[in-house]
Design a protein around this motif. Structure first.
Motif, mmCIF file in Angstrom:
data_model
loop_
_atom_site.group_PDB
_atom_site.id
_atom_site.type_symbol
_atom_site.label_atom_id
_atom_site.label_comp_id
_atom_site.label_asym_id
_atom_site.label_seq_id
_atom_site.Cartn_x
_atom_site.Cartn_y
_atom_site.Cartn_z
ATOM 1 N N LYS A 45 27.121 83.228 -27.478
ATOM 2 C CA LYS A 45 27.816 83.281 -28.762
ATOM 3 C C LYS A 45 26.908 83.818 -29.865
ATOM 4 C CE LYS A 45 30.545 79.357 -27.320
ATOM 5 N NZ LYS A 45 30.655 77.921 -27.359
ATOM 6 N N GLY A 46 26.069 84.792 -29.518
ATOM 7 C CA GLY A 46 25.188 85.426 -30.488
ATOM 8 C C GLY A 46 23.924 84.667 -30.812
ATOM 9 N N HIS A 47 23.686 83.545 -30.145
ATOM 10 C CA HIS A 47 22.498 82.733 -30.417
ATOM 11 C C HIS A 47 21.646 82.601 -29.156
ATOM 12 C CE1 HIS A 47 24.143 81.611 -34.291
ATOM 13 N NE2 HIS A 47 25.271 81.257 -33.693
ATOM 14 N N ARG A 48 20.343 82.628 -29.336
ATOM 15 C CA ARG A 48 19.426 82.442 -28.222
ATOM 16 C C ARG A 48 19.315 80.953 -27.919
ATOM 17 N NH1 ARG A 48 18.174 86.414 -25.065
ATOM 18 N NH2 ARG A 48 16.007 85.836 -24.803
ATOM 19 N N THR A 49 19.323 80.629 -26.640
ATOM 20 C CA THR A 49 19.121 79.250 -26.210
ATOM 21 C C THR A 49 18.323 79.268 -24.922
ATOM 22 O OG1 THR A 49 20.209 77.124 -25.807
ATOM 23 C CG2 THR A 49 21.272 79.075 -24.873
#
Length: 81
Positions: free
Chosen positions: A13-17
């Motif tokens: 969702k567009g975020h690094r994790t």
């Protein structure tokens, strides 16, 4: 078999994790993504959407891999008949 989880970064969702999985699960996940002709981030995003809120992402990935293996084994048994 190392047994120790290895962290890898992915984009959801567009975020690094970061996700921690044992090497064997990373290999199985990459193979599954390849069989489905999907980038690994897309496969992980699909698993993320399907998991709901009751299960962590790493656990959901492990369960997804297990279910895929069980399905392929069942299909192989049917084909062997």
């Amino acid at each position: 078999m190392s047994g120790r989880p290895v962290k890898h970064s992915v984009t959801l969702k567009g975020h690094r994790t970061s996700i921690s999985l044992e090497d064997e699960f990373w290999h199985a996940l990459r193979a599954l993504a390849e069989r489905k002709a999907l980038p690994i981030n897309v496969l992980i995003a699909e698993i993320d959407v399907d998991r709901g809120s009751a299960m962590g992402l790493a656990s959901a990935i492990r369960v997804h891999i297990l279910r895929d293996l069980q399905q392929r084994l069942a299909e192989a048994q049917i084909d062997a008949r």
